[in-house]
Write a protein that holds these residues in place. Sequence first.
Motif, short mmCIF file in Angstrom:
data_model
loop_
_atom_site.label_atom_id
_atom_site.label_comp_id
_atom_site.label_asym_id
_atom_site.label_seq_id
_atom_site.Cartn_x
_atom_site.Cartn_y
_atom_site.Cartn_z
N THR A 167 0.80 -1.23 0.00
CA THR A 167 0.00 0.00 0.00
C THR A 167 0.84 1.27 0.00
O THR A 167 0.29 2.37 -0.16
N ARG A 168 2.13 1.15 0.16
CA ARG A 168 2.98 2.32 0.33
C ARG A 168 3.14 3.10 -0.99
O ARG A 168 3.02 2.55 -2.08
N ASP A 169 3.44 4.40 -0.85
CA ASP A 169 3.84 5.21 -2.00
C ASP A 169 5.28 4.86 -2.38
O ASP A 169 5.99 4.21 -1.63
N GLY A 170 5.71 5.36 -3.53
CA GLY A 170 7.11 5.23 -3.92
C GLY A 170 7.35 4.30 -5.08
O GLY A 170 8.25 4.52 -5.89
N LEU A 171 6.59 3.20 -5.15
CA LEU A 171 6.59 2.30 -6.31
C LEU A 171 5.14 2.04 -6.67
O LEU A 171 4.28 1.95 -5.79
N ASN A 172 4.86 1.86 -7.96
CA ASN A 172 3.50 1.57 -8.37
C ASN A 172 3.24 0.06 -8.37
O ASN A 172 4.14 -0.74 -8.12
N ASP A 173 2.01 -0.32 -8.65
CA ASP A 173 1.63 -1.74 -8.62
C ASP A 173 2.49 -2.58 -9.57
O ASP A 173 2.92 -3.68 -9.23
N GLN A 174 2.72 -2.06 -10.77
CA GLN A 174 3.49 -2.82 -11.76
C GLN A 174 4.94 -3.04 -11.29
O GLN A 174 5.49 -4.13 -11.45
N GLN A 175 5.54 -2.00 -10.72
CA GLN A 175 6.91 -2.13 -10.23
C GLN A 175 7.00 -3.09 -9.05
O GLN A 175 7.92 -3.91 -8.97
N ARG A 176 6.03 -3.01 -8.13
CA ARG A 176 6.06 -3.90 -6.96
C ARG A 176 5.89 -5.36 -7.36
O ARG A 176 6.61 -6.24 -6.87
N GLU A 177 4.97 -5.65 -8.25
CA GLU A 177 4.78 -7.03 -8.67
C GLU A 177 5.96 -7.54 -9.49
O GLU A 177 6.34 -8.71 -9.41
N LEU A 178 6.58 -6.66 -10.28
CA LEU A 178 7.74 -7.07 -11.07
C LEU A 178 8.90 -7.47 -10.17
O LEU A 178 9.54 -8.51 -10.37
N ILE A 179 9.20 -6.65 -9.15
CA ILE A 179 10.34 -7.00 -8.29
C ILE A 179 9.99 -8.19 -7.40
O ILE A 179 10.87 -8.97 -7.05
N THR A 180 8.72 -8.33 -7.04
CA THR A 180 8.32 -9.52 -6.28
C THR A 180 8.56 -10.78 -7.10
O THR A 180 9.08 -11.78 -6.59
N PHE A 181 8.18 -10.74 -8.36
CA PHE A 181 8.45 -11.86 -9.27
C PHE A 181 9.95 -12.17 -9.29
O PHE A 181 10.35 -13.35 -9.26
N VAL A 182 10.78 -11.14 -9.32
CA VAL A 182 12.23 -11.33 -9.37
C VAL A 182 12.76 -11.90 -8.06
O VAL A 182 13.62 -12.80 -8.06
N PHE A 183 12.27 -11.40 -6.92
CA PHE A 183 12.68 -11.99 -5.64
C PHE A 183 12.43 -13.50 -5.64
O PHE A 183 13.31 -14.29 -5.27
N ILE A 184 11.25 -13.90 -6.03
CA ILE A 184 10.85 -15.31 -5.95
C ILE A 184 11.62 -16.14 -6.97
O ILE A 184 12.07 -17.25 -6.66
N ALA A 185 11.78 -15.62 -8.18
CA ALA A 185 12.53 -16.36 -9.21
C ALA A 185 13.98 -16.55 -8.77
O ALA A 185 14.57 -17.61 -9.01
N THR A 186 14.56 -15.54 -8.15
CA THR A 186 15.96 -15.63 -7.71
C THR A 186 16.12 -16.63 -6.58
O THR A 186 17.10 -17.38 -6.54
N LEU A 187 15.17 -16.64 -5.65
CA LEU A 187 15.25 -17.58 -4.54
C LEU A 187 15.25 -19.02 -5.03
O LEU A 187 15.98 -19.87 -4.53
N GLY A 188 14.43 -19.32 -6.02
CA GLY A 188 14.31 -20.70 -6.50
C GLY A 188 13.55 -21.56 -5.51
O GLY A 188 13.46 -21.25 -4.32
N GLY A 189 12.98 -22.65 -5.99
CA GLY A 189 12.27 -23.57 -5.13
C GLY A 189 10.93 -23.06 -4.66
O GLY A 189 10.34 -23.61 -3.73
#
Length: 237
Positions: A167-189
Amino acid sequence: MDDLFDNFGRIQKNDPEFHEIFKNFAFDEVYDHSTLTEKESVLVTLASLIACQSPKAFKKILLAAVNKYITPEEVKELLYQSVPYVGFGRAHNFFGVTIKVFDKKGIEMPLENRSKTTPENRRQKGRELQDRYFGAEMIQMMNDNAPEGQEHFNRFLEGFCFGDFYTRDGLNDQQRELITFVFIATLGGCENQLRGHTQGNLNVGNDKEKLVSAITVILPYIGFPRSLNALAIINEF
């Protein structure tokens, strides 16, 4: 954007052969096959470095990128967004690294408070975002099917993950979901979660091409096995 690799001078001095190979791949060839903006490229790169626990590379790229490709406020939100996905145990060091970089760059801290919720409405606001990202029916089904004694994990998702951070300001929905996708892809498993956030990205307006570009940009940092696993999930959609 090969200036992002300019701070890796020790590698260039002591192993110029590797420096040339990696720079040509990660900062030339890779970007030729990506449609991400410069800001998006930096965001996903820094996100991946957090998840794969590379504070030295994070620091060097952040030094080159902050106030040029990415704002201090966006860096702060990237760090906050990382916590529910990689855990504070992994994210902690990167808060310290960022403080040192900001100090070196003359960026005054603390930065402005970006929170948009209260203790009373954080779960409600988080649930509203979950419904928008993933569909109210799917979220309700997930809550209804929670095993007895485990319902609190869904409440944590509502209040902490989505209510406190998304809900925070500073990044929009598209940016937040994109980096979340990257966090999870990088973690693996975490393939089930990666599927969910692939759909979440599509629902907020990030198309498959953007997700493929994100994996393209982070491939030099996470390697081929995790990159190909992520691509296989993207290709299910």
